[in-house]
Design a protein around this motif. Structure first.
Motif, short mmCIF file in Angstrom:
data_model
loop_
_atom_site.label_atom_id
_atom_site.label_comp_id
_atom_site.label_asym_id
_atom_site.label_seq_id
_atom_site.Cartn_x
_atom_site.Cartn_y
_atom_site.Cartn_z
N GLY A 168 30.79 36.03 -4.90
CA GLY A 168 29.55 36.66 -5.33
C GLY A 168 29.61 37.20 -6.74
N PHE A 169 28.60 36.87 -7.52
CA PHE A 169 28.58 37.23 -8.94
C PHE A 169 28.71 38.73 -9.15
CE2 PHE A 169 26.68 37.46 -13.22
CZ PHE A 169 27.43 36.46 -13.83
N ALA A 170 28.03 39.53 -8.34
CA ALA A 170 28.09 40.98 -8.49
C ALA A 170 29.09 41.62 -7.52
CB ALA A 170 26.71 41.60 -8.27
N ASP A 171 29.58 40.85 -6.56
CA ASP A 171 30.51 41.38 -5.55
C ASP A 171 31.93 41.49 -6.09
OD1 ASP A 171 28.39 41.39 -3.75
OD2 ASP A 171 28.89 39.38 -3.01
N VAL A 172 32.33 40.53 -6.88
CA VAL A 172 33.68 40.52 -7.47
C VAL A 172 33.51 40.36 -8.97
CG1 VAL A 172 34.91 39.75 -5.43
CG2 VAL A 172 33.96 38.05 -6.94
N VAL A 173 33.96 41.36 -9.71
CA VAL A 173 33.64 41.41 -11.14
C VAL A 173 34.88 41.23 -12.00
CG1 VAL A 173 32.61 42.81 -12.96
CG2 VAL A 173 31.64 42.85 -10.66
N THR A 174 35.90 42.01 -11.75
CA THR A 174 37.09 41.95 -12.60
C THR A 174 37.96 40.76 -12.21
OG1 THR A 174 38.47 43.30 -11.14
CG2 THR A 174 37.09 44.48 -12.76
N SER A 175 38.85 40.41 -13.09
CA SER A 175 39.77 39.30 -12.80
C SER A 175 40.59 39.57 -11.55
CB SER A 175 40.70 39.05 -13.99
OG SER A 175 39.97 38.59 -15.10
N VAL A 180 36.91 27.53 -3.60
CA VAL A 180 35.97 28.60 -3.93
C VAL A 180 34.98 28.04 -4.95
CG1 VAL A 180 37.61 30.47 -3.44
CG2 VAL A 180 37.41 29.58 -5.77
N ILE A 181 33.83 28.69 -5.04
CA ILE A 181 32.83 28.33 -6.04
C ILE A 181 32.44 29.59 -6.79
CG2 ILE A 181 30.90 28.54 -4.41
CD1 ILE A 181 29.55 26.21 -6.01
N THR A 182 32.23 29.43 -8.08
CA THR A 182 31.83 30.55 -8.91
C THR A 182 30.82 30.11 -9.94
OG1 THR A 182 32.61 32.29 -10.39
CG2 THR A 182 33.80 30.21 -10.48
N GLY A 183 29.92 31.00 -10.27
CA GLY A 183 28.97 30.76 -11.34
C GLY A 183 29.46 31.35 -12.65
N ARG A 184 30.68 31.80 -12.66
CA ARG A 184 31.25 32.41 -13.87
C ARG A 184 31.71 31.34 -14.86
NH1 ARG A 184 31.51 37.67 -13.64
NH2 ARG A 184 31.36 38.68 -11.63
N GLY A 185 32.20 31.79 -15.99
CA GLY A 185 32.58 30.89 -17.07
C GLY A 185 33.91 30.18 -16.89
N LEU A 186 34.19 29.37 -17.89
CA LEU A 186 35.38 28.52 -17.87
C LEU A 186 36.68 29.32 -17.77
CD1 LEU A 186 36.39 25.65 -17.97
CD2 LEU A 186 36.28 25.75 -20.47
N ASP A 187 36.72 30.51 -18.35
CA ASP A 187 37.95 31.33 -18.26
C ASP A 187 38.26 31.67 -16.81
OD1 ASP A 187 38.34 31.27 -20.99
OD2 ASP A 187 37.43 33.24 -21.34
N THR A 188 37.24 31.98 -16.02
CA THR A 188 37.44 32.29 -14.60
C THR A 188 37.89 31.05 -13.84
OG1 THR A 188 35.84 34.09 -14.66
CG2 THR A 188 36.32 33.15 -12.50
N PRO A 237 19.13 30.78 -10.74
CA PRO A 237 18.01 31.68 -11.08
C PRO A 237 18.40 32.91 -11.89
CG PRO A 237 17.94 31.06 -8.77
CD PRO A 237 19.23 30.54 -9.32
N ARG A 238 19.54 33.48 -11.58
CA ARG A 238 19.94 34.72 -12.26
C ARG A 238 20.24 34.52 -13.73
NH1 ARG A 238 23.85 37.01 -7.53
NH2 ARG A 238 22.26 37.01 -5.92
N LYS A 239 20.44 33.28 -14.13
CA LYS A 239 20.75 33.00 -15.53
C LYS A 239 19.55 32.41 -16.27
CE LYS A 239 25.68 32.51 -14.77
NZ LYS A 239 26.86 31.68 -14.97
N SER A 240 18.36 32.50 -15.70
CA SER A 240 17.17 31.91 -16.31
C SER A 240 16.85 32.51 -17.67
CB SER A 240 15.97 31.99 -15.37
OG SER A 240 15.67 33.33 -15.07
N THR A 241 17.27 33.73 -17.91
CA THR A 241 17.01 34.33 -19.21
C THR A 241 17.72 33.57 -20.33
OG1 THR A 241 16.92 36.39 -20.44
CG2 THR A 241 18.89 36.03 -19.12
N TRP A 242 18.85 32.93 -20.03
CA TRP A 242 19.60 32.19 -21.03
C TRP A 242 18.87 30.93 -21.48
CZ3 TRP A 242 23.47 34.15 -23.66
CH2 TRP A 242 24.18 35.23 -23.11
N VAL A 243 18.11 30.32 -20.57
CA VAL A 243 17.38 29.09 -20.92
C VAL A 243 15.91 29.35 -21.17
CG1 VAL A 243 19.04 27.56 -19.77
CG2 VAL A 243 17.08 28.43 -18.49
#
Length: 140
Positions: free
Chosen positions: A77-84, A102-110, A129-135
């Motif tokens: 979960g994007f907001a459930d697990v935040v730190t590395s 596992v699946i993540t919507g986080r970036g390449l570093d993760t 949907p949560r990233k719609s502001t970027w596009v």
């Protein structure tokens, strides 16, 4: 059906494996994946011939009660697990509970961090949907 050892050290059978999914690339064959959060939903997916399910990381054990054979991907979960540390802890917990990836919507570093720990990880392509502001709008 392939017999493997899961990350929890249990001998299991899976409808697909990471290796068989990688072998599909470019071959024209596809695997079906649906969301399942309960034992009943996972059992129904298996009975319908669905090879893969995705569920929240916290629900892996419940999903495994319904199917020992489908390939289970645990969503971090994007907001459930935040730190590395939280991401790694949750990912290790999910795979030892029976998730195959596992699946993540986080970036390449993760993604790299998880892959470096030998945890199969999927990124997310498509509608987020949560990233719609970027596009600038709601779109795929």
């Amino acid at each position: 059906m392939p017999r493997i050892f899961d990350f929890g050290g249990r001998e299991v059978e899976r409808s697909v494996t990471v290796a068989s999914l990688r072998a599909l690339k470019g071959g024209g064959r596809h695997a079906a994946q649906v969301t399942a959060e309960t034992a009943e939903e996972a059992g129904a997916a298996e009975a319908a011939g669905i090879e893969m399910v995705v569920c929240r990381a916290a629900n892996v054990s419940r999903v495994r009660e319904g199917s020992r054979r489908v390939f289970v991907t645990a969503a971090l979960g994007f907001a459930d697990v935040v730190t590395s540390d939280e991401i790694l802890r949750t990912a290790f917990s999910a795979v030892t509970a029976g998730a195959d990836a596992v699946i993540t919507g986080r970036g390449l570093d993760t993604v790299r961090m998880l892959a470096n720990e030998q945890i199969p990880v999927m990124g997310h392509l498509g509608f987020v949907p949560r990233k719609s502001t970027w596009v600038g709008s709601i779109r795929a």
